[in-house]
Scaffold this motif. Structure first.
Motif, PDB file in Angstrom:
ATOM      1  N   ASP A 146     -49.666  88.042   4.062  1.00  0.00           N
ATOM      2  CA  ASP A 146     -51.103  87.928   3.850  1.00  0.00           C
ATOM      3  C   ASP A 146     -51.761  87.479   5.154  1.00  0.00           C
ATOM      4  O   ASP A 146     -51.095  87.164   6.129  1.00  0.00           O
ATOM      5  CB  ASP A 146     -51.410  86.966   2.701  1.00  0.00           C
ATOM      6  CG  ASP A 146     -50.835  85.578   2.930  1.00  0.00           C
ATOM      7  OD1 ASP A 146     -50.077  85.414   3.890  1.00  0.00           O
ATOM      8  OD2 ASP A 146     -51.154  84.673   2.146  1.00  0.00           O
ATOM      9  N   GLY A 147     -53.058  87.456   5.163  1.00  0.00           N
ATOM     10  CA  GLY A 147     -53.799  87.147   6.381  1.00  0.00           C
ATOM     11  C   GLY A 147     -53.590  85.739   6.896  1.00  0.00           C
ATOM     12  O   GLY A 147     -53.734  85.479   8.075  1.00  0.00           O
ATOM     13  N   LYS A 148     -53.230  84.802   6.000  1.00  0.00           N
ATOM     14  CA  LYS A 148     -53.047  83.417   6.436  1.00  0.00           C
ATOM     15  C   LYS A 148     -51.887  83.282   7.410  1.00  0.00           C
ATOM     16  O   LYS A 148     -51.946  82.476   8.324  1.00  0.00           O
ATOM     17  CB  LYS A 148     -52.815  82.516   5.222  1.00  0.00           C
ATOM     18  CG  LYS A 148     -54.055  82.335   4.371  1.00  0.00           C
ATOM     19  CD  LYS A 148     -53.805  81.362   3.266  1.00  0.00           C
ATOM     20  CE  LYS A 148     -52.996  82.063   2.197  1.00  0.00           C
ATOM     21  NZ  LYS A 148     -52.824  81.271   0.978  1.00  0.00           N
ATOM     22  N   ASP A 149     -50.838  84.061   7.217  1.00  0.00           N
ATOM     23  CA  ASP A 149     -49.704  84.003   8.136  1.00  0.00           C
ATOM     24  C   ASP A 149     -50.134  84.438   9.535  1.00  0.00           C
ATOM     25  O   ASP A 149     -49.754  83.829  10.523  1.00  0.00           O
ATOM     26  CB  ASP A 149     -48.561  84.906   7.659  1.00  0.00           C
ATOM     27  CG  ASP A 149     -47.934  84.420   6.381  1.00  0.00           C
ATOM     28  OD1 ASP A 149     -48.083  83.222   6.059  1.00  0.00           O
ATOM     29  OD2 ASP A 149     -47.314  85.240   5.686  1.00  0.00           O
ATOM     30  N   GLY A 150     -50.910  85.491   9.619  1.00  0.00           N
ATOM     31  CA  GLY A 150     -51.377  85.969  10.915  1.00  0.00           C
ATOM     32  C   GLY A 150     -52.325  84.998  11.577  1.00  0.00           C
ATOM     33  O   GLY A 150     -52.302  84.824  12.791  1.00  0.00           O
ATOM     34  N   LEU A 151     -53.188  84.362  10.779  1.00  0.00           N
ATOM     35  CA  LEU A 151     -54.087  83.367  11.349  1.00  0.00           C
ATOM     36  C   LEU A 151     -53.290  82.196  11.910  1.00  0.00           C
ATOM     37  O   LEU A 151     -53.586  81.682  12.989  1.00  0.00           O
ATOM     38  CB  LEU A 151     -55.077  82.883  10.292  1.00  0.00           C
ATOM     39  CG  LEU A 151     -56.071  83.925   9.785  1.00  0.00           C
ATOM     40  CD1 LEU A 151     -56.921  83.336   8.680  1.00  0.00           C
ATOM     41  CD2 LEU A 151     -56.935  84.438  10.907  1.00  0.00           C
ATOM     42  N   ALA A 152     -52.253  81.784  11.191  1.00  0.00           N
ATOM     43  CA  ALA A 152     -51.409  80.694  11.678  1.00  0.00           C
ATOM     44  C   ALA A 152     -50.682  81.111  12.949  1.00  0.00           C
ATOM     45  O   ALA A 152     -50.547  80.319  13.888  1.00  0.00           O
ATOM     46  CB  ALA A 152     -50.412  80.280  10.598  1.00  0.00           C
ATOM     47  N   TYR A 153     -50.205  82.352  13.012  1.00  0.00           N
ATOM     48  CA  TYR A 153     -49.521  82.834  14.205  1.00  0.00           C
ATOM     49  C   TYR A 153     -50.489  82.871  15.397  1.00  0.00           C
ATOM     50  O   TYR A 153     -50.141  82.456  16.495  1.00  0.00           O
ATOM     51  CB  TYR A 153     -48.942  84.226  13.967  1.00  0.00           C
ATOM     52  CG  TYR A 153     -48.285  84.811  15.181  1.00  0.00           C
ATOM     53  CD1 TYR A 153     -47.100  84.307  15.681  1.00  0.00           C
ATOM     54  CD2 TYR A 153     -48.871  85.870  15.870  1.00  0.00           C
ATOM     55  CE1 TYR A 153     -46.507  84.820  16.812  1.00  0.00           C
ATOM     56  CE2 TYR A 153     -48.293  86.398  16.994  1.00  0.00           C
ATOM     57  CZ  TYR A 153     -47.106  85.869  17.457  1.00  0.00           C
ATOM     58  OH  TYR A 153     -46.539  86.383  18.582  1.00  0.00           O
ATOM     59  N   GLY A 154     -51.692  83.346  15.179  1.00  0.00           N
ATOM     60  CA  GLY A 154     -52.686  83.367  16.253  1.00  0.00           C
ATOM     61  C   GLY A 154     -53.019  81.970  16.743  1.00  0.00           C
ATOM     62  O   GLY A 154     -53.143  81.729  17.946  1.00  0.00           O
ATOM     63  N   ALA A 155     -53.133  81.017  15.820  1.00  0.00           N
ATOM     64  CA  ALA A 155     -53.401  79.630  16.211  1.00  0.00           C
ATOM     65  C   ALA A 155     -52.227  79.058  16.995  1.00  0.00           C
ATOM     66  O   ALA A 155     -52.416  78.324  17.970  1.00  0.00           O
ATOM     67  CB  ALA A 155     -53.683  78.786  14.971  1.00  0.00           C
ATOM     68  N   TYR A 156     -51.018  79.403  16.585  1.00  0.00           N
ATOM     69  CA  TYR A 156     -49.823  78.921  17.284  1.00  0.00           C
ATOM     70  C   TYR A 156     -49.800  79.440  18.728  1.00  0.00           C
ATOM     71  O   TYR A 156     -49.533  78.678  19.660  1.00  0.00           O
ATOM     72  CB  TYR A 156     -48.577  79.366  16.531  1.00  0.00           C
ATOM     73  CG  TYR A 156     -47.300  79.087  17.262  1.00  0.00           C
ATOM     74  CD1 TYR A 156     -46.801  77.795  17.366  1.00  0.00           C
ATOM     75  CD2 TYR A 156     -46.584  80.108  17.865  1.00  0.00           C
ATOM     76  CE1 TYR A 156     -45.627  77.533  18.050  1.00  0.00           C
ATOM     77  CE2 TYR A 156     -45.415  79.865  18.554  1.00  0.00           C
ATOM     78  CZ  TYR A 156     -44.947  78.574  18.637  1.00  0.00           C
ATOM     79  OH  TYR A 156     -43.790  78.324  19.320  1.00  0.00           O
ATOM     80  N   VAL A 157     -50.083  80.712  18.920  1.00  0.00           N
ATOM     81  CA  VAL A 157     -50.100  81.278  20.275  1.00  0.00           C
ATOM     82  C   VAL A 157     -51.166  80.589  21.115  1.00  0.00           C
ATOM     83  O   VAL A 157     -50.953  80.279  22.286  1.00  0.00           O
ATOM     84  CB  VAL A 157     -50.333  82.810  20.224  1.00  0.00           C
ATOM     85  CG1 VAL A 157     -50.612  83.374  21.600  1.00  0.00           C
ATOM     86  CG2 VAL A 157     -49.136  83.492  19.606  1.00  0.00           C
TER      87      VAL A 157
END
Length: 183
Positions: A146-157
């Motif tokens: 879902d989109g939350k995983d990608g948002l977390a990945y973007g924040a991590y980067v």
């Protein structure tokens, strides 16, 4: 007695490098034309290694399970059993390594490309929003997350890039929070 030529030169503080604005500083201090292929190649390499390991391990267990009812009873039989098992393990490892490496290379390359495209469309601004939007956009296109995983990945980067920039500023003596002595 010391002569003037023996004395050290007077203290001359070199000018500090200018702080770069978010619009001119490349991410991770690596230009996009280098960062994009480097990240893609790194992800491809790690994917191949992980896929080879996982595919080989799975194939070894599968071969053992499929042939448990007919184990060899001679030395020659055991030699041929392990020879066949090793061929199966290698083939499955290469196949899974290529599959996983390709997937990881495409997704990571897509992320870095999309992040650079978003930076460019925002007139060169490189900040948190570009990373998060790129991660969220890619993860919403994948059927498994879902989109939350990608948002977390973007924040991590973004956090990792921030720590790299912080370390560079601290080394240059531009950050008052860290005392950095060169010596």
């Amino acid at each position: 007695m010391a002569t003037p030529s023996d004395l050290p030169p007077p203290y001359d503080p070199s000018p500090l490098p200018p702080l770069t604005s978010p619009t001119s500083s490349p991410r991770l201090s690596i230009p996009t034309y280098i960062r994009l292929p480097l990240a893609t190649l790194s992800a491809l390499t790690l994917g191949v290694l992980m896929g080879f390991s996982q595919g080989g391990r799975t194939a070894a267990l599968r071969f053992r399970a499929e042939n448990a009812h007919r184990l060899p009873d001679s030395t020659k039989g055991w030699y041929l059993y392990h020879k066949s098992k090793n061929y199966n393990v290698m083939f499955a490892g290469v196949k899974e390594g290529a599959r996983m490496g390709g997937k990881m290379g495409v997704w990571v390359g897509g992320y870095f490309w999309l992040e650079a495209a978003i930076d460019q469309s925002r007139k060169g601004r490189k900040d948190f929003l570009s990373s998060v939007v790129a991660g969220g956009s890619l993860s919403s296109g994948d059927g498994g997350t879902d989109g939350k995983d990608g948002l977390a990945y973007g924040a991590y980067v973004w956090v990792v890039a921030g720590w790299v920039k912080f370390a560079q500023w601290a080394e240059a003596g531009l950050c008052g929070l860290v005392v950095w002595e060169k010596g």
